[in-house]
Design a protein around this motif. Structure first.
Motif, short mmCIF file in Angstrom:
data_model
loop_
_atom_site.label_atom_id
_atom_site.label_comp_id
_atom_site.label_asym_id
_atom_site.label_seq_id
_atom_site.Cartn_x
_atom_site.Cartn_y
_atom_site.Cartn_z
N GLY B 49 8.05 2.69 -5.20
CA GLY B 49 7.07 1.31 -5.27
C GLY B 49 7.10 1.49 -3.58
N VAL B 50 8.00 0.82 -3.44
CA VAL B 50 7.72 0.14 -1.83
C VAL B 50 8.06 1.05 -1.07
CG1 VAL B 50 9.27 -1.20 -0.44
CG2 VAL B 50 8.91 -1.88 -2.78
N VAL B 51 8.27 2.82 -1.00
CA VAL B 51 8.44 3.82 -0.16
C VAL B 51 7.51 4.02 0.06
CG1 VAL B 51 8.98 5.72 0.57
CG2 VAL B 51 10.75 3.92 0.09
N THR B 52 6.21 4.46 -1.64
CA THR B 52 5.48 4.82 -1.21
C THR B 52 4.23 4.10 -0.54
OG1 THR B 52 5.49 5.88 -3.81
CG2 THR B 52 3.24 5.98 -3.23
N MET B 53 4.64 2.75 -0.83
CA MET B 53 3.40 1.61 -0.53
C MET B 53 3.11 1.73 1.50
SD MET B 53 1.23 0.73 -2.61
CE MET B 53 0.87 -1.27 -2.84
N ALA B 54 4.36 1.77 1.59
CA ALA B 54 4.71 2.29 3.16
C ALA B 54 3.96 2.94 3.70
CB ALA B 54 6.31 1.43 3.01
N LYS B 57 -1.54 5.08 3.66
CA LYS B 57 -2.65 5.49 5.09
C LYS B 57 -3.91 3.81 4.65
CE LYS B 57 0.60 8.13 8.00
NZ LYS B 57 1.25 7.31 6.74
N PRO B 58 -4.35 3.51 6.57
CA PRO B 58 -5.50 2.69 5.65
C PRO B 58 -6.41 3.76 4.81
CG PRO B 58 -4.56 2.36 7.75
CD PRO B 58 -3.54 3.33 6.69
N PRO B 59 -7.45 3.96 4.11
CA PRO B 59 -8.43 4.58 3.14
C PRO B 59 -9.41 4.99 4.57
CG PRO B 59 -8.77 2.49 2.31
CD PRO B 59 -7.75 2.59 2.99
N SER B 60 -9.73 6.45 4.30
CA SER B 60 -11.52 6.55 5.56
C SER B 60 -12.21 5.94 4.63
CB SER B 60 -11.51 8.12 5.55
OG SER B 60 -11.43 8.54 4.25
N PRO B 61 -13.82 5.33 5.24
CA PRO B 61 -14.80 4.74 4.66
C PRO B 61 -14.64 5.99 3.08
CG PRO B 61 -15.10 4.88 7.15
CD PRO B 61 -13.66 6.16 6.85
N PHE B 67 -10.21 4.30 -3.98
CA PHE B 67 -8.84 4.25 -3.48
C PHE B 67 -8.19 3.42 -4.14
CE2 PHE B 67 -6.16 1.34 -0.25
CZ PHE B 67 -4.95 2.18 0.69
N ASP B 68 -7.07 3.81 -3.97
CA ASP B 68 -5.80 3.16 -5.90
C ASP B 68 -5.00 2.80 -5.10
OD1 ASP B 68 -5.44 1.59 -8.11
OD2 ASP B 68 -6.17 3.31 -9.35
N PRO B 69 -4.67 1.10 -4.65
CA PRO B 69 -2.83 1.14 -4.47
C PRO B 69 -1.99 1.15 -5.13
CG PRO B 69 -4.31 -0.55 -3.52
CD PRO B 69 -5.39 0.34 -3.78
N THR B 70 -2.82 0.69 -6.42
CA THR B 70 -1.87 0.49 -7.27
C THR B 70 -1.59 1.57 -8.69
OG1 THR B 70 -3.11 -1.39 -8.58
CG2 THR B 70 -1.66 -1.27 -9.96
N ASN B 71 -2.31 2.36 -7.67
CA ASN B 71 -1.49 3.84 -8.73
C ASN B 71 -0.19 4.25 -7.74
OD1 ASN B 71 -1.52 6.91 -8.83
ND2 ASN B 71 -1.92 6.18 -10.50
N PRO B 147 -0.76 -3.81 7.21
CA PRO B 147 -1.40 -5.05 6.97
C PRO B 147 -2.64 -5.45 7.00
CG PRO B 147 0.23 -5.35 8.80
CD PRO B 147 0.70 -4.15 8.44
N ALA B 148 -3.23 -4.28 7.24
CA ALA B 148 -4.98 -3.58 7.34
C ALA B 148 -5.61 -3.06 6.07
CB ALA B 148 -4.80 -1.81 8.56
N ILE B 149 -4.21 -2.74 4.98
CA ILE B 149 -4.53 -2.73 3.90
C ILE B 149 -5.36 -4.24 2.85
CG2 ILE B 149 -4.82 -0.81 1.95
CD1 ILE B 149 -2.98 0.43 3.82
#
Lengths: 269, 265
Positions: B49-54, B57-61, B67-71, B147-149
Motif C-alpha cells: 500500500g505504501v509503495v503503491t501510494m509513493a 503520480k498526480p493525475p492529469s486533468p 482518480f481513486d488513490p483509495t484503490n 504532497p501535490a495530490i
C-alpha cells in the motif's frame, strides 16, 4: 462395553467387513486378531464413527460414538500413531483435545506423566520417534479417563521395553474394570496380553472365544489361529513360489486354496 | 441463522460449539507457521500500500474524475488473499495429511461443529486483523502520497466503505478457503483450486473476454467493486459485489460441509 451388530463395509465390490457381530466386555483385555487386511482397522474406525457402515451398527455404551454426550470421557482410541500435527507440541496437541472434549486441563500433565512424555511435553511432536508417537497417542486415548479403550496395533514399531509397557498398561486398564479392545496381527503378543479373542478373517467373524478355550486341545494359540484362518488369509503364498519346491503338485480340486493372483483386499485411496 | 442450522450446531449431549471453538482456537494459535504467515499478510499489505501510494503520480486533468488513490492503497489485498487463503486451506487439509483429523473427530465427532468452529475462529481472526491492517495501510499510504495530490480521507464519499469492505473481503476469503479445504481435502489440489479461482481463471477470462465474465470473480470484485471509492461503470457495484461474495462463500462452505459429513474421515 462395545457391541457390534451386523457391521458391513464395502469398498466397491470388495467387502472389507461383512456382517460382523461381537461384544467386548469390560474387565478383560479383548484381542482383535486377524491377518493384515482382514478389516480390523476398518471395524475400529466404524466404532469411532470415522467411517460410516453400509449396514449394521457399532455401539459404545449403547450409543453410536457421535451421539455420546462426552465422547472423550467415554472412549479413548489409539488408531494411528501419528494423529497429530507435527508443528504442535505434545502439550498443545493434548490441550486442544481436552478443550474439545470437555476434559480438565490438569489431565494433560497427568497423562503425559503416565505415558512418560513429561520431559518431552514442550517439544514439537514432529521430532518424536515412533515410540514417542505411540505414547502420545496413548496419552490422547487416556485423556478423558474413559471406560472404553481401543488400541489399533499399539505395539507396532516399539522396542521390547515399550511393548512390555503397553502390555502392562492394557492389563492394568482392564483390571480397573475398563473395556479394552486391542487389535494385532501378532499372535504371540496377543497370547501374552489378551484373555478374550475376537478373530476375523477377510471381514468375517471366525471366532469369539477365550484364549483358554481356543487352546484347550493343547495346541498353541498360533496353531489355533492358523487353523481358524486357513483359507481365510489373503496374502497366502503358495508352494510354487518357494525356491525349495521344484515340482509343485497340482492342488486337489476338492480343496481349493486362495489363488495368489486374487487381488488383495485393499482400501481404495 | 435458521433453527435447523442452529440445532445442527448443538447436538443433544454434553459438548457443543463452545468446546469446538476453544479447541480450534488453541489449534490455530499453537502453530507457529500460522503466525509467520499472518505477519507476512500484515507487513506485505502495508508495504504494498505504501509503495503503491509513493509511486502514484498526480493525475492529469482529464483523469481527475476517475482518480481513486483509495484503490491504490488497497493493492496489497491481492497478496493478503493468497496468504489468508493458503492458511485457511491448510487448517483443514493439514488435518488429513497429518492424521490429526482422527483426534479432532474423536473429541468432537459432530462434524458440522468442527467446520463451523474452524471457519468462525479463522474467519474471525482474519476479519479483525484485516480491518486493522487496511486502516493502518490507509493512513500510512496516505502519508506516502505526493504532497501535490490531495490525501484521501475516511470521511470522503465511499472511502470508509471501500476500506472496511476490503478488510471484510479477506474475512470471507478465510471462510471460503476453509470450505475449499474441506471440499478438496488434499493440500496441493486445494491450493491449486484456490489459486485458480482467485488468480488464474479471472486473468485468463479478462484476457479473452474483458470484464464481461471476469468481473464476477472474487479478485476482480475485490479490486474493482469493493476497493473503490468511485464505483466503476463496467464493474459490479460495491454492494452487489459484496453480496455475491457472501453467496460464493456460503456455497463453497456448504459444499465443503457436505463432503466432510458424507465422506469417511
Amino acid at each position: 462395553m462395545i457391541s457390534v451388530r451386523g457391521l458391513t463395509k464395502r469398498y466397491g465390490a470388495t467387502a472389507a467387513v461383512e456382517d460382523l457381530s461381537f461384544d467386548v466386555a469390560p474387565g478383560t483385555v479383548t484381542g482383535f486378531l486377524g491377518p493384515n487386511g482382514s478389516g480390523k482397522s476398518t471395524t475400529m474406525r466404524m466404532i469411532m464413527g470415522l467411517d460410516t457402515p453400509d449396514a449394521g451398527r457399532a455401539l459404545v455404551n449403547g450409543r453410536p460414538y457421535p451421539e455420546l454426550a462426552w465422547p472423550l470421557r467415554e472412549v479413548g482410541a489409539l488408531l494411528e500413531a501419528r494423529a497429530y500435527h507435527p508443528g504442535r507440541t505434545a502439550h498443545q496437541h493434548l490441550t486442544a483435545l481436552a478443550a474439545g472434549g470437555g476434559v480438565s486441563r490438569a489431565r494433560v500433565g497427568e497423562v503425559l506423566r503416565t505415558v512418560g512424555l513429561a520431559e518431552a511435553a514442550h517439544q514439537r511432536a514432529g521430532t518424536f520417534s515412533l515410540g514417542m508417537s505411540q505414547r502420545l497417542g496413548i496419552a490422547a486415548a487416556l485423556l478423558g479417563d474413559p471406560g472404553v479403550l481401543l488400541f489399533d496395533e499399539p505395539v507396532n514399531g516399539l522396542d521390547p521395553e515399550g511393548v512390555r509397557w503397553i502390555r502392562d498398561l492394557m492389563k492394568s486398564l482392564a483390571a480397573e474394570g475398563r473395556t479394552v479392545l486391542v487389535s494385532s496381527h501378532l499372535i504371540s503378543e496377543m497370547a501374552l496380553t489378551a484373555e478374550h479373542l475376537v478373530v476375523i478373517g477377510p471381514g468375517r467373524l471366525l471366532a469369539d472365544t477365550s484364549v483358554a478355550e481356543l487352546t484347550a486341545d493343547g495346541s498353541s494359540l498360533e496353531e489355533a489361529f492358523f487353523r481358524l484362518t486357513s483359507g481365510a488369509a489373503m496374502y497366502t503364498g503358495t508352494p510354487a513360489h518357494r525356491p525349495d519346491t521344484e515340482t509343485p503338485s497340482p492342488a486337489p480340486l476338492s480343496a481349493p486354496s486362495p489363488s495368489p493372483y486374487d487381488p488383495p483386499h485393499r482400501r481404495p485411496r | 441463522m435458521s433453527t435447523a442450522v442452529l440445532s445442527s450446531l448443538m447436538p443433544a449431549g454434553g459438548y457443543g460449539l463452545p468446546h469446538a471453538l476453544r479447541m480450534e482456537w488453541i489449534k490455530l494459535r499453537s502453530l507457529r507457521s500460522t503466525w509467520w504467515a499472518l505477519l507476512v499478510v500484515v507487513a506485505g499489505m502495508i508495504a504494498i500500500g505504501v509503495v503503491t501510494m509513493a509511486n502514484t503520480k498526480p493525475p492529469s486533468p482529464d483523469k481527475l474524475a476517475t482518480f481513486d488513490p483509495t484503490n491504490n492503497v488497497l493493492a496489497g489485498v491481492a497478496l493478503g488473499q493468497l496468504v489468508i487463503g493458503v492458511i485457511g486451506v491448510l487448517l483443514v487439509t493439514g488435518e488429513y495429511s497429518s492424521g490429526s483429523i482422527r483426534a479432532t473427530l474423536a473429541a468432537v465427532p459432530h462434524r458440522p461443529l468442527v467446520l463451523a468452529a474452524k471457519a468462525a475462529v479463522f474467519g474471525g481472526v482474519t476479519l479483525v486483523l484485516s480491518e486493522l491492517v487496511v486502516l493502518v495501510t490507509f493512513f500510512a499510504g496516505g502519508a506516502a502520497l505526493y504532497p501535490a495530490i490531495p490525501q484521501p480521507s475516511l470521511t470522503d464519499g465511499g472511502v470508509l466503505r471501500a476500506v472496511l469492505m476490503s478488510g471484510a473481503y479477506l474475512g470471507l476469503i478465510a471462510v471460503m478457503a476453509v470450505g475449499i479445504g474441506a471440499l478438496v481435502r488434499h493440500t496441493a489440489s486445494a491450493i491449486g483450486a484456490l489459486v485458480g479461482l482467485l488468480f488464474v481463471v479471472p486473468a485468463v477470462l479478462a484476457g479473452a473476454t474483458g470484464t464481461a465474465v471476469a468481473k464476477f470473480f472474487p479478485t476482480m470484485i475485490a479490486g474493482n467493486s469493493l476497493a473503490v471509492s468511485r464505483p466503476m461503470p463496467e464493474m459490479l457495484t460495491p454492494w452487489a459485489g459484496f453480496a455475491l461474495l457472501v453467496l460464493y462463500t456460503a456455497v463453497v462452505y456448504a459444499a465443503g460441509l457436505r463432503v466432510l459429513v458424507k465422506r469417511d474421515a
